[in-house]
Design an enzyme around this catalytic site. Structure first.
Site, PDB file in Angstrom:
ATOM      1  N   THR A 422       0.844  -1.200   0.000  1.00 46.84           N
ATOM      2  CA  THR A 422       0.000   0.000   0.000  1.00 46.84           C
ATOM      3  C   THR A 422       0.880   1.251   0.000  1.00 46.84           C
ATOM      4  OG1 THR A 422      -1.680  -1.224   1.227  1.00 46.84           O
ATOM      5  CG2 THR A 422      -1.952   1.138   1.164  1.00 46.84           C
ATOM      6  N   THR A 440      -4.077   1.398  -2.563  1.00 47.66           N
ATOM      7  CA  THR A 440      -3.393   0.105  -2.539  1.00 47.66           C
ATOM      8  C   THR A 440      -3.764  -0.755  -3.734  1.00 47.66           C
ATOM      9  OG1 THR A 440      -3.029  -1.869  -1.160  1.00 47.66           O
ATOM     10  CG2 THR A 440      -5.249  -0.973  -1.210  1.00 47.66           C
ATOM     11  N   GLU A 442      -3.025  -4.070  -2.726  1.00 46.79           N
ATOM     12  CA  GLU A 442      -2.849  -5.137  -1.726  1.00 46.79           C
ATOM     13  C   GLU A 442      -1.380  -5.455  -1.535  1.00 46.79           C
ATOM     14  OE1 GLU A 442      -3.508  -6.408   0.878  1.00 46.79           O
ATOM     15  OE2 GLU A 442      -2.995  -8.489   0.793  1.00 46.79           O
ATOM     16  N   GLU A 461      -6.773  -7.833  -3.936  1.00 43.52           N
ATOM     17  CA  GLU A 461      -7.397  -7.349  -2.707  1.00 43.52           C
ATOM     18  C   GLU A 461      -8.351  -8.351  -2.078  1.00 43.52           C
ATOM     19  OE1 GLU A 461      -6.373  -4.779  -0.364  1.00 43.52           O
ATOM     20  OE2 GLU A 461      -6.149  -3.971  -2.382  1.00 43.52           O
ATOM     21  N   ASP A 464      -7.725 -10.221   1.127  1.00 41.43           N
ATOM     22  CA  ASP A 464      -7.929  -9.628   2.448  1.00 41.43           C
ATOM     23  C   ASP A 464      -9.160 -10.193   3.144  1.00 41.43           C
ATOM     24  OD1 ASP A 464      -5.712  -8.066   2.674  1.00 41.43           O
ATOM     25  OD2 ASP A 464      -6.693  -6.161   2.275  1.00 41.43           O
ATOM     26  N   SER A 488     -10.363  -3.821   5.656  1.00 42.24           N
ATOM     27  CA  SER A 488      -9.052  -3.190   5.479  1.00 42.24           C
ATOM     28  C   SER A 488      -8.563  -2.645   6.809  1.00 42.24           C
ATOM     29  CB  SER A 488      -9.160  -2.049   4.455  1.00 42.24           C
ATOM     30  OG  SER A 488      -7.977  -1.277   4.432  1.00 42.24           O
ATOM     31  N   SER A 489      -7.261  -2.351   6.859  1.00 43.31           N
ATOM     32  CA  SER A 489      -6.676  -1.671   8.015  1.00 43.31           C
ATOM     33  C   SER A 489      -6.248  -0.247   7.695  1.00 43.31           C
ATOM     34  CB  SER A 489      -5.454  -2.455   8.522  1.00 43.31           C
ATOM     35  OG  SER A 489      -5.842  -3.705   9.033  1.00 43.31           O
ATOM     36  N   GLY A 510       1.131  -0.666   4.996  1.00 42.15           N
ATOM     37  CA  GLY A 510       1.626  -1.707   5.890  1.00 42.15           C
ATOM     38  C   GLY A 510       0.640  -2.776   6.291  1.00 42.15           C
ATOM     39  N   GLY A 511      -0.472  -2.960   5.536  1.00 47.83           N
ATOM     40  CA  GLY A 511      -1.418  -3.992   5.919  1.00 47.83           C
ATOM     41  C   GLY A 511      -1.944  -3.752   7.319  1.00 47.83           C
TER      42      GLY A 511
END
Length: 611
Positions: A422, A440, A442, A461, A464, A488-489, A510-511
């Site tokens: 991302t 992003t 992913e 994506e 996720d 998502s984060s 950074g996920g």
């Protein structure tokens, strides 16, 4: 007695201005750089990187200097923060193609200076309308993750182009055709390959070779691109030109969309590679049905400041918000480094436990957003934290609808995997508007599949989503579904003062580590008294309801020993996140900051430097 936040911010502002008033827009071409898109150094010549800049007229911060320069170019031409954000994002699609692009999605947070209000756009990718909870199951079992990520099955309907158009229509001053010009020029003329780009290419070389169009673009002549060479993407330049002429309907209802659908459903694989790229089931109906969502931001009060971020489908706003609420009772400004890190880690652990149980796409799940963000719920969870011991993970979630002191609301389950790529950008303008935008495709390199003759990678994506519940007895709100957005984060955040004026805006890639990165940067800046660029540069820890906490290099041995004595267990992680941010200074100047080292360092620029 705790030092008032307002006074602390004034001190920080003075300190920040001293950090580097000379780090502003480099003299040069219309982009403000010494090369890159339109600069006097010629096509492909590098724009200098600097991690902090202070000045007037607007500011842009991203991981890449050419992308930052594209945003500055638009600001100089009369555009606002929204216009600059779209221009910067489009340029990142050229120079950071493994992290973002028109084949992906993201979340856009906007502060309107005139109304002093915060608005958000959910531009997350969606699953095909034919998807169900068994999307990633085969014979009743999850398919191997490595097989899923480089496949058509992993590709969601892109949301990025629609996000750009929605943001410009609602709040911009410029047309899409105008703000895409710097990125189109950059793709056509090229940019200078740096070590980060080469390293990311090398990490993906094996799977890039599965797909002939990807190998042809990113492995020119069959080799890794050399550091210092000029990388051009004429296919992407033509794609951007088509979007400029025809608008985003060219993707959602036109020829670009047709090419995406054909690529997803029949991935073009090199037969000699032996790779079995599972086909997806994306249709032109999926593209035509895609809609961004305008929605209210999450909001909490922290030390008297308003903290705004993304509501679900992202878990960023609720999880960062809950953790801040948990930390509200602790005077982090006076805490030792060990106590600060201990409380930060434990608050993160608790918030992630609650995230896993309760947060998913609210169009499909009953997400208790308001309750997760309540101080009452945070207080019921904060009492779990002990100063001389560590909570065990996986920790059971609480019940935000019926909070009980130190109670739980269900069975503990592990946190599911989320990719670590991302990118993030922040912009501000002369009118006081601010954008915090995370986008992003992913994982680094997305699906690895390039749309033939289009010059961009498709996202992966949909990985996720949870492939299957971590525990069949526990409801998982993040299973696939028709048209559903995967959790998502991403946590693009804007902080306002008591008068609803901006204090700071920031975010990170950074996920799942995005949440802890944003949380740690905010507390470092707001509580620990660090100038913004130093709060960004500080070594990071990331606890996500796991047995071990990820830890970057840079923490003192004595600090680590004391934390281990409490029961903490650590796992080395060489790099967590890559923050960019902007800060409003009391005299009307903007301070913009980025990473000093991570991802090769970021790029901060202002329109006019402070003199």
């Amino acid at each position: 007695m705790r030092r008032p936040v307002a006074r602390k911010l004034a001190v920080l502002a003075v300190s920040a201005a001293v950090v580097s008033v000379g780090a502003a827009v480099p003299p040069g071409g219309p982009s403000g750089g010494t090369g890159g898109p339109g600069g006097p150094g010629g096509p492909g010549s590098p724009v200098p990187k600097t991690p902090v800049a202070v000045g007037y007229g607007g500011a842009v911060s991203s991981v890449d200097p050419d992308a930052t320069a594209a945003g500055i170019e638009i600001l100089r031409r009369g555009g606002n923060a929204v216009d600059a954000a779209v221009a910067t994002a489009a340029a990142l699609g050229v120079t950071e193609p493994y992290s973002a692009g028109i084949g992906g999605g993201g979340y856009f947070v906007y502060y309107d200076a005139r109304s002093r209000t915060v608005h958000t756009i959910d531009g997350r990718e969606t699953a095909p309308l034919t998807a169900d909870s068994g999307l990633f199951l085969e014979n009743g079992k999850p398919i191997p993750f490595a097989e899923a990520v480089s496949s058509g099955l992993s590709v969601g309907t892109p949301g990025t182009p629609a996000t750009w158009q929605r943001a410009l229509d609602k709040w911009g001053r410029s047309r899409l055709g105008t703000v895409l010009k710097p990125a189109e020029r950059l793709a056509r003329e090229g940019f200078t390959v740096d070590e980060t780009f080469r390293t990311q290419t090398a990490a993906n070389e094996t799977r890039f070779r599965y797909f002939p169009d990807t190998a042809e673009l990113f492995l020119p002549g069959g080799r890794l691109p050399e550091v210092g060479s000029t990388f051009k993407n004429p296919d992407l330049a033509r794609t951007y030109a088509e979007l400029r002429r025809k608008g985003v309907d060219a993707l959602y209802r036109g020829d670009i969309g047709r090419d995406i659908v054909n690529t997803v459903n029949k991935p073009p694989v090199d037969p000699a590679s032996g790779w079995n790229a599972r086909p997806g089931d994306l249709s032109r109906k999926d593209l035509a049905a895609y809609r961004t969502k305008l929605q209210r931001p999450t909001k909490i009060s922290y030390r008297g400041l308003g903290v705004y971020s993304m509501a679900p489908s992202s878990s960023g706003g609720t999880t960062v918000g809950e953790a801040l609420n948990i930390l509200e009772r602790t005077d982090l400004s006076r805490a030792s480094e060990v106590r600060y890190l201990h409380r930060f880690i434990e608050a993160s652990r608790i918030a992630f436990a609650d995230r896993g149980r309760w947060v998913g796409d609210p169009a499909f799940e009953d997400v208790p957003t308001e309750e997760l963000l309540s101080q009452r719920f945070a207080d019921s969870r904060e009492c779990l934290i002990k100063d001389d011991a560590v909570l065990s993970s996986p920790l059971a979630p609480g019940d935000p609808r019926s909070p009980r002191p130190c109670g739980t609301g269900g069975k503990a389950v592990p946190t599911t995997y989320e990719g670590q790529s991302t990118t993030h950008l922040t912009t501000a303008d002369r009118w006081g508007n601010v954008v915090s935008y995370t986008l992003t495709i992913e994982q680094t390199g997305g699906s690895g599949i390039t749309v033939p003759n289009r010059g961009f990678l498709l996202n992966n994506e949909l990985t996720d989503f949870s492939f299957a519940p971590a525990d069949p007895a526990v409801h998982d709100p993040n299973l696939p579904g028709p048209g559903k957005r995967p959790r998502s984060s991403m946590s693009p955040t804007i902080v306002l003062d008591r008068h609803d004026k901006p204090v700071v805006a920031l975010g990170s890639p950074g996920g799942s580590t995005i949440i802890t990165t944003v949380l740690q940067t905010l507390t470092g800046f707001l509580d620990r008294g660090l100038p913004l660029v130093e709060a960004i540069a500080a070594p990071r820890a990331s606890q996500r309801n796991a047995a071990q906490t990820d830890l970057e290099p840079g923490f003192g041995d004595d600090v680590i020993r004391q934390l281990e004595a409490k029961g903490h267990s650590f796992r080395a992680n060489p790099e967590i996140g890559a923050v960019t941010g902007v800060q409003r200074l009391p005299d009307g100047k903007w301070l913009t900051a980025a990473e000093k080292v991570r991802r090769g360092g970021g790029s901060a620029m202002v329109v006019r430097p402070a003199r």
